[in-house]
Design an enzyme around this catalytic site. Structure first.
Site, PDB file in Angstrom:
ATOM      1  N   THR A   1      14.371   5.955   4.894  1.00 18.39           N
ATOM      2  CA  THR A   1      15.074   4.911   4.140  1.00 18.39           C
ATOM      3  C   THR A   1      15.651   5.453   2.839  1.00 18.39           C
ATOM      4  O   THR A   1      16.833   5.256   2.535  1.00 18.39           O
ATOM      5  CB  THR A   1      14.091   3.770   3.793  1.00 18.39           C
TER       6      THR A   1
ATOM      7  N   GLU B   1      11.365  11.269 -11.186  1.00 15.25           N
ATOM      8  CA  GLU B   1      11.446   9.869 -11.615  1.00 15.25           C
ATOM      9  C   GLU B   1      11.139   8.907 -10.475  1.00 15.25           C
ATOM     10  O   GLU B   1      10.502   7.873 -10.669  1.00 15.25           O
ATOM     11  CB  GLU B   1      12.832   9.581 -12.183  1.00 15.25           C
TER      12      GLU B   1
ATOM     13  N   GLY C   1       9.905   3.335  -8.916  1.00 13.50           N
ATOM     14  CA  GLY C   1      11.302   3.295  -8.468  1.00 13.50           C
ATOM     15  C   GLY C   1      12.259   3.639  -9.585  1.00 13.50           C
ATOM     16  O   GLY C   1      12.145   4.687 -10.226  1.00 13.50           O
TER      17      GLY C   1
ATOM     18  N   GLY D   1       9.380  -7.171   4.776  1.00 12.36           N
ATOM     19  CA  GLY D   1       9.571  -5.738   4.554  1.00 12.36           C
ATOM     20  C   GLY D   1       9.005  -5.229   3.240  1.00 12.36           C
ATOM     21  O   GLY D   1       9.256  -4.089   2.862  1.00 12.36           O
TER      22      GLY D   1
ATOM     23  N   GLU E   1       4.010  -2.510   4.539  1.00 10.37           N
ATOM     24  CA  GLU E   1       4.086  -1.788   5.798  1.00 10.37           C
ATOM     25  C   GLU E   1       3.121  -2.378   6.820  1.00 10.37           C
ATOM     26  O   GLU E   1       2.236  -3.167   6.479  1.00 10.37           O
ATOM     27  CB  GLU E   1       3.758  -0.314   5.562  1.00 10.37           C
TER      28      GLU E   1
ATOM     29  N   ASP F   1      -2.252   3.784  -3.747  1.00 12.31           N
ATOM     30  CA  ASP F   1      -0.879   4.143  -4.120  1.00 12.31           C
ATOM     31  C   ASP F   1      -0.702   4.029  -5.634  1.00 12.31           C
ATOM     32  O   ASP F   1      -0.151   4.928  -6.277  1.00 12.31           O
ATOM     33  CB  ASP F   1       0.097   3.203  -3.384  1.00 12.31           C
TER      34      ASP F   1
ATOM     35  N   LYS G   1       0.096   6.982  -8.806  1.00 14.37           N
ATOM     36  CA  LYS G   1       1.132   6.845  -9.833  1.00 14.37           C
ATOM     37  C   LYS G   1       0.524   6.888 -11.238  1.00 14.37           C
ATOM     38  O   LYS G   1       1.074   7.505 -12.146  1.00 14.37           O
ATOM     39  CB  LYS G   1       1.899   5.544  -9.613  1.00 14.37           C
TER      40      LYS G   1
ATOM     41  N   GLY H   1      12.320   0.352  -3.591  1.00 17.08           N
ATOM     42  CA  GLY H   1      13.090   0.058  -2.391  1.00 17.08           C
ATOM     43  C   GLY H   1      13.932   1.284  -2.133  1.00 17.08           C
ATOM     44  O   GLY H   1      14.017   2.168  -2.983  1.00 17.08           O
TER      45      GLY H   1
END
Lengths: 407, 407
Positions: free
Chosen positions: B14, B114, B119, B172, B175, B186, B190, B287
Site C-alpha cells: 500500500t 519520518e 505517519g 480498513g 488488520e 506497535d 514507536k 495510511g
C-alpha cells in the site's frame, strides 16, 4: 575541545537575552550534535557593539532587532559577507522576503526564520522540509497569542473586549500599544510568510487584508456558544479558483475543528493537502524563551548543513472574493413572520440558513443564525438588504464560521 | 532537463504503491526545489527485481518492506554502498536502530525515517532538528491509529471493544490480525524510537513495557465520562529520577489535555521541555498516502543535504516504577461506610482520592474514583488490599489518568 562556532547577536531584548542564555546552557549538547561549540561572540544593541566588527568575527548572525531598518541592511550585509542568518523578524520577511531570499540564494548562505511565525511551533520547517513535496491546499492558523488570549478570556469569563485586553496587558500577553496585535496586522504578516512558502508564489504583507477583534462583543461570544461555536482570530491562506486568498479575520469554529481547542496565548496551524489530509501543529506563541528556542533550532540546523528557500515557481493571482459561512445576529421586533422574511431576503442573495436560534427579550427578540458558505460579496449584499427591513432593530453582526470538522 | 535522481524502491504494498505514484505526480515540483528530477528506477518485490542491480542503479534507497529481515540486510548494504536510505520500518529501528545509525554515520550517508512514527505527523524531524538543542522532559503520544479509532468508537457510540474492533476491520483501520496494534506493541516500537531521539540514550523495544486495550469495557468508558475523562492509548517517554521511563498503556485524559481531542484514526504527539512549554503535532496516522507523503519529505531532504543521528551521549537508566494518577472502579455492597473504609485502606498505601462517584444499583453500588499520583507499585499494593475487603463484589478496574491540563 571542539572548535568554536561564533554567533553574532543583533538585538538584546526579551528574545535576545533568552537566546543568549539558552545557547550557553545548551552549548555542550550542541557540540555533541554538531561537532562545534557555539558561542555568542558579539552583541549589538543601540548602546553597545559595532556591526562590522561583530560581522567580521561571526560564522552566523542572529537578527532579533525587529522592524525594517536597520535590520534589513544588517541581514543583507551579513549574507553578502557569506554568513548564515537566523531571524525572527516577521515584518521584515513579509515585506522584503523576496529580496532577502534571493540574496541568500545568490550568496549560497542560509536564511532561517522559524521564530518569525508561531514561536516554537515548527511550521516553517515543516512547510519547507517535511511538506516540500506536498501540494498544500490550505492553511488555517491562530498565529497571534495576544488576540487568542483575549478571546479565550471573553469566552471563559464572559469578559468584555476592554476587560480582557486589560487583563492581557497586566499579565504581559499584550503590549501597552496593542494595535499591531488586535487589528490583525501581526497575524497578516505571519500569514504572508506562510502563504509564500506553501504556494511558492510571492506574497507581500500589503496583499493580505486583515480584520481585528476590537469590535467583538461579549454578546457575540455568548450567543455563539449557544450554537456550539467558539471564536478565534483565524489566518487563512488557500487556493481558490487557480489563485490564492490570504486573509485574517475573526471566525467561529465548531468544536470538532483542530483549532477550536487552542486556548490562551497558544498558537496553532493546520495545513491541508490531499496527500496528508491535514496536520496540526500547536504550542506556545511568541514568548521570549519559546522564540529563543525556535531561533536556537535554526542555529543548530545552520551549523550542520544547508537548506534553502527556492525561487518562486508560480505567480498566482490573489483572489479577493471568497466563499465563507457566516454567523449573523441581530435584534428584531418580536412579531410573527420575522424569520421567514429574513430567510426570504437572504435566499434571494443565495444565502441559506444552516441553523438558527431565536430568543425573546421583553418587547423584542434576538435572531442568531449560521449561514451556509457563499461568496462574501453576496453575503454583505444580503446583510445590507436585511438591515433595511422595518422590523430589524440593530445593525446585524456578521462573523465568519469555519465549517470543516475533522475526524 | 535537470539530471535524474534515481530512487530504488524496496517493497510495493500500500505505502510503496502510494509513494511511487506521489513521486511521479510531484517530480517536477521537486526538480524545482532540488535541481534534480527524482524517478523510481527500480522496484523490488517478492516476485520481481534484483536487489544488487537496483542498488547499483540508485542514488537513494526507499525501504518499505517492513519486518526485520531482509529489510535490515538491505538497509545496511545500501548504506555501506554509500547510498542514502529512507525507511518507514518502526520495528527495524526500534530493534536494530543503533546498528543502523552507526552504519549511517560511518558511511556518511543519511538514514531518514519520518514515516516510521505517526505517519505524516513530522515528529521525527521536529525532535531531530527543531528541538535538537532542547532538553526534552517528556513525550506523550497517541501513536497507533487503530486503537485510537476503536476507543473513539467506544466513546461515541457506546460500542463494546469487540464491536468497535469489528467496525475498524470493516473500514480498513484494523488488520485481520490486529494483535500488534491492540496489544500496544506497535505503539511501543514507536515510543522506543521517539525516546531514543529525545533523550539521546539507547532504547530497545524490549525495554518498553506495553499494555493494550483488549480488556477495556464499554462501562470503563461510560463511567469515566461521568468524571469528565476520555480514554486513549497513550505512549509515554519521560525523564524520571535521573533516568527515563518509556511505556504504553491506556490512560484517561481530562478534556484540557492537548491529546484529549484527538479522535478517530488520528495520531498526535506532545513534546514537553522547559524552554518550549509544550508543542503538539497531530494528523492522520499511517495510511498509505500519508506515510508515502512522509517518505517523500525525507527523500527530498536527502536530495538536498545531510542530516545525521548523532551517537548516543547518555546511558540513562530505565525507571521501572513511576508515579501515575489512577482511575479505580469497582462494585461494592450498598451499605454505609464503604467509601470510608476503601479510602482508609488506600490511604495506608499513600493513595489519596481526588474525585469520587458512587452510584447505587439494585442491591449494590458502583464506586468510581480518581486517585492522586502515586508510585504504581504502591497503587497496585493498595488495589490488592481493597479487592480482599468483604464488601467488594468485583475485581477493581484500574486505568491510569494523565493529569496535566494545559492552557
Amino acid at each position: 575541545m571542539p572548535e568554536t562556532y561564533r554567533v553574532g547577536l543583533l538585538g538584546h531584548g526579551t528574545v535576545g537575552a533568552a537566546f543568549e542564555q539558552l545557547l550557553a546552557e545548551r552549548a555542550d549538547a550542541i557540540a555533541h550534535i554538531t561537532g562545534y561549540q557555539p558561542q555568542v561572540t558579539g552583541v549589538l544593541t543601540r548602546s553597545r557593539g559595532d556591526f562590522d566588527e561583530i560581522l567580521a568575527n561571526s560564522d552566523l548572525i542572529v537578527e532579533l532587532i525587529g522592524g525594517i531598518e536597520p535590520a534589513r541592511d544588517y541581514v543583507l550585509r551579513a549574507m553578502q559577507a557569506g554568513k548564515h542568518v537566523v531571524s525572527a523578524n516577521k515584518l521584515l520577511l513579509a515585506t522584503y522576503g523576496e529580496e532577502l531570499w534571493s540574496c541568500a540564494r545568490s550568496n549560497e548562505v542560509q536564511l532561517r526564520f522559524e521564530g518569525a511565525v508561531a514561536g516554537v511551533v515548527p511550521v516553517i520547517r515543516v512547510l519547507q522540509e517535511s511538506l516540500a513535496g506536498a501540494h498544500v491546499e490550505r492553511i488555517h492558523g491562530i498565529v497571534n497569542g495576544t488576540t487568542n488570549f483575549i478571546l479565550t478570556e471573553m469566552a471563559r469569563a464572559g469578559a468584555t473586549y476592554e476587560g480582557a485586553l486589560q487583563r492581557a496587558q497586566e499579565l504581559g500577553y499584550a503590549e501597552a500599544d496593542p494595535t499591531d496585535d488586535v487589528t490583525g496586522r501581526d497575524a497578516a504578516a505571519k500569514m504572508a510568510i506562510l502563504a509564500r512558502l506553501a504556494f511558492s508564489t510571492p506574497v507581500h504583507l500589503d496583499q493580505v487584508p486583515y480584520e481585528g477583534i476590537e469590535h467583538i462583543t461579549a454578546e457575540d461570544v455568548a450567543y455563539a456558544r449557544d450554537l456550539g461555536l467558539g471564536l478565534k482570530l483565524i489566518g487563512t491562506a488557500e487556493r481558490v479558483d487557480g489563485g490564492i486568498s490570504v486573509r485574517v479575520h475573526p471566525a467561529f469554529l465548531y468544536p470538532g475543528h483542530p483549532l477550536a481547542s487552542v486556548n490562551g496565548s497558544f498558537n496553532a496551524v493546520t495545513i491541508e493537502s490531499d496527500a496528508i489530509t491535514e496536520i496540526t501543529l500547536s504550542g506556545p506563541g511568541a514568548g521570549g524563551a519559546q522564540t529563543a528556542s525556535a531561533v536556537l533550532g535554526d542555529v543548530i540546523s545552520a551549523m550542520i548543513p544547508p537548506a534553502s528557500t527556492p525561487e518562486t515557481s508560480e505567480a498566482l493571482a490573489i483572489v479577493e472574493d471568497v466563499e465563507n459561512a457566516f454567523y449573523l445576529s441581530m435584534e428584531v421586533d418580536d412579531q410573527p413572520g420575522v424569520l421567514a422574511q429574513v430567510a426570504e431576503v437572504l435566499g434571494m442573495q443565495g444565502a441559506s440558513i444552516k441553523s438558527v436560534l431565536q430568543r425573546g427579550m421583553d418587547g423584542h427578540a434576538r435572531l442568531t443564525m449560521v449561514l451556509h458558505p457563499l461568496l462574501e460579496s453576496r453575503f454583505y449584499g444580503a446583510v445590507q438588504l436585511v438591515s433595511r427591513m422595518a422590523f430589524v432593530r440593530s445593525q446585524p453582526r456578521a462573523i465568519r464560521v469555519i465549517e470543516e470538522e475533522f475526524e
